[in-house]
Design an enzyme around this catalytic site. Sequence first.
Site, PDB file in Angstrom:
ATOM      1  N   CYS A 166      16.487  -1.151  26.416  1.00 28.00           N
ATOM      2  CA  CYS A 166      17.564  -0.181  26.655  1.00 28.00           C
ATOM      3  C   CYS A 166      17.285   1.141  25.938  1.00 28.00           C
ATOM      4  O   CYS A 166      16.343   1.258  25.164  1.00 28.00           O
ATOM      5  CB  CYS A 166      18.896  -0.762  26.212  1.00 28.00           C
ATOM      6  SG  CYS A 166      19.026  -0.954  24.419  1.00 28.00           S
ATOM      7  N   ALA A 203      17.123   0.935  22.224  1.00 28.34           N
ATOM      8  CA  ALA A 203      15.868   0.325  21.769  1.00 28.34           C
ATOM      9  C   ALA A 203      14.753   1.368  21.715  1.00 28.34           C
ATOM     10  O   ALA A 203      13.916   1.365  20.810  1.00 28.34           O
ATOM     11  CB  ALA A 203      15.464  -0.822  22.692  1.00 28.34           C
ATOM     12  N   ARG A 211       8.146  -4.509  16.352  1.00 28.69           N
ATOM     13  CA  ARG A 211       6.845  -3.990  16.818  1.00 28.69           C
ATOM     14  C   ARG A 211       5.780  -4.025  15.721  1.00 28.69           C
ATOM     15  O   ARG A 211       4.705  -3.479  15.879  1.00 28.69           O
ATOM     16  CB  ARG A 211       7.006  -2.559  17.343  1.00 28.69           C
ATOM     17  CG  ARG A 211       7.976  -2.449  18.480  1.00 28.69           C
ATOM     18  CD  ARG A 211       7.943  -1.067  19.073  1.00 28.69           C
ATOM     19  NE  ARG A 211       6.824  -0.903  19.977  1.00 28.69           N
ATOM     20  CZ  ARG A 211       6.296   0.276  20.288  1.00 28.69           C
ATOM     21  NH1 ARG A 211       6.741   1.367  19.740  1.00 28.69           N
ATOM     22  NH2 ARG A 211       5.289   0.361  21.137  1.00 28.69           N
ATOM     23  N   HIS A 248      13.826   7.645  24.018  1.00 27.73           N
ATOM     24  CA  HIS A 248      12.752   8.462  23.427  1.00 27.73           C
ATOM     25  C   HIS A 248      13.155   9.932  23.453  1.00 27.73           C
ATOM     26  O   HIS A 248      13.007  10.650  22.469  1.00 27.73           O
ATOM     27  CB  HIS A 248      11.447   8.311  24.211  1.00 27.73           C
ATOM     28  CG  HIS A 248      10.967   6.899  24.356  1.00 27.73           C
ATOM     29  ND1 HIS A 248      10.242   6.465  25.436  1.00 27.73           N
ATOM     30  CD2 HIS A 248      11.120   5.822  23.552  1.00 27.73           C
ATOM     31  CE1 HIS A 248       9.963   5.184  25.295  1.00 27.73           C
ATOM     32  NE2 HIS A 248      10.484   4.769  24.168  1.00 27.73           N
TER      33      HIS A 248
HETATM   34  S1  SF4 Z   1      20.949  -4.033  22.797  1.00 27.29           S
HETATM   35 FE1  SF4 Z   1      22.981  -3.124  22.365  1.00 27.29          FE
HETATM   36  S2  SF4 Z   1      22.714  -0.985  22.981  1.00 27.29           S
HETATM   37 FE2  SF4 Z   1      21.040  -2.107  23.976  1.00 27.29          FE
HETATM   38  S3  SF4 Z   1      21.831  -2.714  26.044  1.00 27.29           S
HETATM   39 FE3  SF4 Z   1      22.276  -4.401  24.616  1.00 27.29          FE
HETATM   40  S4  SF4 Z   1      24.394  -3.972  23.929  1.00 27.29           S
HETATM   41 FE4  SF4 Z   1      23.591  -2.062  24.759  1.00 27.29          FE
END
Ligand code: SF4
Length: 549
Positions: free
Chosen positions: A72, A75, A106, A205
């Site tokens: 996502c 992330a 990572r 990013h």
């Molecule tokens: S990890 Fe957290 S921020 Fe990323 S898609 Fe899942 S709920 Fe949303």
Amino acid sequence: MEAPVTDTNRTESTHDVDLDKVRSEILSKYPTKVARKRAKQILVKPGGAGTDIPEIGANVRTVPGILTQRGCCYAGCKGVILGPTRDVINIVHGPIGCGFYAWLTRRNQTRPASDDSPNYMPYCFSTDMQDENIVFGGEKKLKQAIQEAYDIFHPQTISVFSTCPVGLIGDDIHSVCREMKETLGINIFGFSCEGYKGVSQSAGHHIANNGIFQHVVGLDDTIRGGEFRINLLGEYNIGGDAFEIERILDECGISLISTFSGNSTMEQFANSHTADLNVVMCHRSITYMAEMMEKKYGMPWIKINFIGARATAQSLRKIAQYFEDDSLTARVEEVIAREMPAVNEAMEANRPLCEGKLAMLFVGGSRAHHYQELFSELGMKTMAAGYEFAHRDDYEGRQVLSSIKVDADSRNIEELSVEQDPDKYRLRKTEEELTSTGQIYREYDGLIADMKPNTFVIDDISQYETEKLIEAIKPDVFCAGIKEKYIIQKSGVPMKQLHSYDYGGPYAGFKGAINFYREIARMTNSKVWSYVKAPWEKEPELTATYAAA
Ligand code: SF4
């Protein structure tokens, strides 16, 4: 009826599969609308000299229900760009589950200057939002978390990352950051990188680039020593890659002012505008920064690649060419001449074990391109490659930038309006000076140009497509991430993680190339994989087709 191309009894890799047939077979299993969409993202590179680079569908939403490799937006922002910086406390504002991406998955490494230098990377900071915070708001909890982190660690910088629930309930993290910045007197800023923004981690990013550029770059004007001063952009020090690159640059007499962001500090980012050249490794994740720095501060950028011994040598020569200094050029050549014998020895020892074998790479926004260098040094062919979160220019080259349609998902990510800094802008070289050496600046030809004819280029590959490629071609090694690892290994194919390197590395630079040759030779010659049978090799599978409409 034609027989399927996929041969369920195949145990050896094969070069001579009809890829167009494999493609049709993959697409035939999708509903019509999905097949139409995926067809744009699955290409077989045409053969023949002078063949145009085909257009590929990229940076588009994954069809719901398809098991994607992607992560996502949060992330990408926290995990990728800010993950490797050691002197900032990164607080994830959200439920604890999102904290997984704050947990150094990572394997970014770092090397503080001394035992007393701050290093918060081994910690994972989260506001651990609960139901009541979702109902009544989480700003109070965020304020407490910032205060608590400050009281315990006394950092100079704190940053805050929004996750999906925070975006949905509308917590204003930026006003909390401003308030706490004033209260504590340190640099505190936030990233609106809610996971649902954009179509992949690529959006994160971009948001991370914007945030660091606005809040950190340009804060420290001290000109530090060194005659040939560069920033390295898009290197994340996985498995110690940055240490090897730093060693080489140091031996060449090239000063590294900052790296975005392997083995980095906020102090280095703050001072990065004083360098004279930006060199870009990962074209996807960090070119925003190179472009913004050129506009505001006047330093140009070139694309380089320190993955692969030949690519490393070529990149060092490109840097030397920019500075147009005979002593630097001579020193670079000396270093290359000193390093290459050991590289060649390892290459000669391992190449006979690997020659002719097939690799597949599905990772990142540049790695699937860069690692082809190492495979080609081993005499291996990359039979299929693609990115998780790339845009069309990463595949087709930057010449297509003006023709890329900006959709609603991309428009959702802020494009900063950047102007020359009235005091700090310093034009390093005129356009005429830049082009006089024959070097090409601000350019990247993309992955497709370097792929051999009759190979697959696949954007945002799914788990189903991964299995079908393995079934049809049975590569000798498959490179991807943790989500794919065990599915691939259960198919009897060795798998190398290129997000974290499993437990290996470094693979960058000269010593990294030697490590990689040895590891790939070992993996692709291990007999253990022949004992693992893929599900389709063990049991017959039920198959079905869609009824005619
Ligand atoms: S990890 Fe957290 S921020 Fe990323 S898609 Fe899942 S709920 Fe949303």
